[in-house]
Design an enzyme around this catalytic site. Structure first.
Site, PDB file in Angstrom:
ATOM      1  N   ASP A   1       0.972  -1.256  -0.023  1.00  0.00           N
ATOM      2  CA  ASP A   1       0.017  -0.150   0.096  1.00  0.00           C
ATOM      3  C   ASP A   1       0.836   1.242  -0.023  1.00  0.00           C
ATOM      4  O   ASP A   1       1.807   1.330   0.703  1.00  0.00           O
ATOM      5  CB  ASP A   1      -0.900   0.081   1.337  1.00  0.00           C
TER       6      ASP A   1
ATOM      7  N   GLU B   1       1.736  -0.442  -4.896  1.00  0.00           N
ATOM      8  CA  GLU B   1       0.385   0.609  -5.339  1.00  0.00           C
ATOM      9  C   GLU B   1       1.102   1.772  -5.324  1.00  0.00           C
ATOM     10  O   GLU B   1       1.494   2.504  -4.439  1.00  0.00           O
ATOM     11  CB  GLU B   1      -0.566   0.636  -4.044  1.00  0.00           C
TER      12      GLU B   1
HETATM   13  C1  BGC Z   1      -5.480   2.806  -0.007  1.00  0.00           C
HETATM   14  C2  BGC Z   1      -6.708   3.307   0.176  1.00  0.00           C
HETATM   15  C3  BGC Z   1      -6.203   3.985   1.680  1.00  0.00           C
HETATM   16  C4  BGC Z   1      -4.934   4.701   1.778  1.00  0.00           C
HETATM   17  C5  BGC Z   1      -4.349   4.879   2.975  1.00  0.00           C
HETATM   18  C6  BGC Z   1      -4.578   3.555  -0.356  1.00  0.00           C
HETATM   19  O1  BGC Z   1      -3.790   3.781  -1.374  1.00  0.00           O
HETATM   20  O2  BGC Z   1      -5.859   2.052  -1.310  1.00  0.00           O
HETATM   21  O3  BGC Z   1      -7.939   2.514   0.353  1.00  0.00           O
HETATM   22  O4  BGC Z   1      -7.380   4.836   2.173  1.00  0.00           O
HETATM   23  O5  BGC Z   1      -3.861   3.881   0.950  1.00  0.00           O
HETATM   24  O6  BGC Z   1      -3.960   3.848   3.647  1.00  0.00           O
END
Ligand code: BGC
Length: 550
Positions: free
Chosen positions: A209, A251
């Site tokens: 993430d 991500e």
């Molecule tokens: C996730 C989100 C989240 C954020 C903070 C992101 O990139 O996909 O859903 O709110 O990270 O953790």
């Protein structure tokens, strides 16, 4: 499993992955408490196998105050009780593996919840101590001034004052999500331990993430720093030594060059979400013009051999428009979110089917692109039946509502009290569970669900889709996109009309002269490719996949 068996089973599986992203809480509730759980998910594995997906990506299921739907973790090594127990999780992973499916979990490594014991310990520890240094602190809130704010609708600063620590702490997301400090080796060790914990339970990979923001340094914008890339390479090297086949999926919502940097030279993340391509697919279909897709695919082609993009249309977040120009963003907002309630931060909080005005032709076209452009496709749960959304729910909850299994009680999602459901069901004449549900679509051979099954079955019968090179074909018509995917001598021609009116195109297929296009859905053989351009006609949003038989 022996070492060699393990290696064989895992050899580059991510390149053939068809990923299904789901929220356990919204998928299926086995114990009737209104909350989806691992026991429920395990019962629905046959459904997922029948859909044709082979990898499941789970949204966060860890104990959490859930102020960011679980991305605010307070214990990384257990499961929030509503989801079940670690034993339920273990059983789920075993059952998935028994069906040759892989499991990817969320690793929220940029930040924790402010309720996490690490943060509680840090704010009470003396400044400069190793405990305090788990997070990023400052006496002022003007440090790192060049760093943008991500959640622009709710946060005014990336610093929040903590009266206990008597200092500001750094956070790229909500002010209850303090960022971890990766300059501290103890943080790196702690995160590696968490990863080992889940790998020992059988997990096959992690979605990392928010990776661009891991490391901070003054006088930078604190995104994509070389230190962050070094850290990821270190994580990969360390894990791979003991867990061959583990997959890291980045991500990184960034511009093309920065997004591809997360592959390193094949020594960093195995996969990265194709954030640059996603909004351009929506632009291309809105404009009826292939150029945005072609430009972006060409710009992001040629990644290291063992790496793979993860391509997607929608996910659990808003359809992000952070990494497009202001003009593109305004165009997409005007086209797809004229209702202001659908806008969130720099994005659009809608599901695929409503974005396409529930137009089956456009929904098919988008899936056809998703399944044939280079990368491993990611399907968001519910999109295979054309589920809708609810813009009246807060934050991004409107795209996270319970899976609609049937027209029965609680949409067949839960046997419990309707008042206890994790989120309200969709209940309206167009998208309500009474009309859009799995049971009804199972029975209808022409349903979207059965079409998705068919197209995925075709895709999996031809490895060129997953692993092939891509070569764009000139069409003499900007509304028509054409490309050949080629792998080990097999050539598949994908063509589509991106516009809302009928189109004709003249394809330059001189390289394939003499071959006969065989359409992959109906197996009809089309006239042979000759020396001249190949004429082809389409209905609005029409498409074909052809195998080019020599
Ligand atoms: C996730 C989100 C989240 C954020 C903070 C992101 O990139 O996909 O859903 O709110 O990270 O953790």
């Amino acid at each position: 499993m022996s070492e060699t068996e393990r290696e064989l089973r895992y050899a580059s599986w991510h390149k053939d992955a068809v990923i299904y992203q789901l929220h356990v809480k919204s998928f299926f509730d086995a114990n009737g408490d209104g909350f989806g759980d691992f026991a429920g998910l395990t019962r629905k594995l046959d459904y997922l196998a029948s859909l044709g997906v082979n990898t499941i990506w789970l949204l966060p299921f860890y104990p959490s105050p859930r102020r960011d739907d679980g991305y605010d973790v307070l214990d990384y090594e257990s499961i929030s009780p509503e989801f079940g127990t670690l034993d339920d999780f273990r059983r789920f992973v075993e059952a998935a593996h028994a069906r040759n499916m892989h499991v990817i979990t969320e690793l929220v490594l940029n930040h924790t919840s402010d309720q996490h014991p690490w943060f509680q310990r840090a704010r009470n520890a003396p400044a400069g101590s190793p405990e305090r240094d788990f997070y990023v602190w400052s006496e002022t809130d003007d440090k790192f001034a060049e760093t943008r704010i991500i959640f622009v609708d709710s946060e005014r600063s990336n610093w929040t004052w903590d009266p206990v620590a008597n200092a500001y702490f750094w956070h790229r997301f909500y002010s209850h999500q303090p960022d971890l400090n990766y300059h501290n080796p103890a943080v790196i060790e702690a995160v590696l331990d968490i990863m080992r914990f889940w790998l020992d339970l059988g997990v096959d990979g992690f979605r990392l993430d928010a990776v661009p923001y891991l490391v901070e340094r003054e006088n930078t914008n604190n995104e994509n720093l070389p230190e962050t890339h070094r850290l990821l390479k270190h994580i990969r090297k360390t894990l791979e030594a003991s867990y061959p086949g583990v997959i890291l999926l980045a991500e990184a919502n960034q511009w093309p060059d920065q997004a591809r940097d997360y592959f390193g030279t094949g020594d960093e993340c195995h996969m990265a979400f194709h954030f640059p391509l996603m909004p351009r697919i929506f632009t291309a279909v809105a404009m009826g013009n292939s150029q945005p897709i072609i430009t972006m695919v060409q710009q992001t082609d040629g990644i290291p051999e063992e790496c793979q993009w993860a391509i997607f249309l929608r996910n659990h977040d808003e359809l992000t428009l952070e990494m497009v120009t202001e003009a593109e963003r305004n165009f997409l907002w005007d086209t797809y979110a004229s209702d202001e309630r659908a806008r969130l931060n720099l994005g659009i909080r809608r599901r695929l089917s409503p974005l396409m005005d529930q137009d089956r032709r456009r929904v098919e076209l988008l899936h056809m692109l998703l399944f044939s452009l280079p990368g491993s496709p990611v399907l968001y749960y519910g999109d295979e039946i054309g589920m809708g959304d609810n813009v009246d729910l807060g934050d991004r909850d409107g795209v996270r509502t319970p899976m609609q299994w049937s027209s029965g009680k609680n949409a067949g999602f839960s046997g419990g009290d309707p008042k206890t459901l994790a989120l309200p069901l969709l209940d309206n004449p167009r998208f309500g569970f009474q009309v859009i549900n799995v049971a009804a679509q199972e029975k209808d051979p022409h349903s979207l669900l059965n079409w998705v099954r068919r197209i995925l079955a075709i895709r999996s019968a031809h490895q060129a889709f997953a692993r092939g090179a891509i070569c764009f074909v000139s069409t003499e018509n900007p509304a028509v996109i054409a490309y050949v995917r080629e792998y080990k001598g097999e050539c598949i021609l994908c063509v589509a009309n991106l516009s809302n009116i009928a189109q004709a195109a003249m394809l330059d297929l001189h390289q394939y002269s003499g071959s006969r296009p065989r359409e992959l859905f109906g197996k009809t053989v089309f006239p042979a490719v000759g020396k001249h351009r190949y004429p082809i006609m389409f209905q609005p949003y029409g498409y074909f996949w052809f195998q080019l038989k020599p």
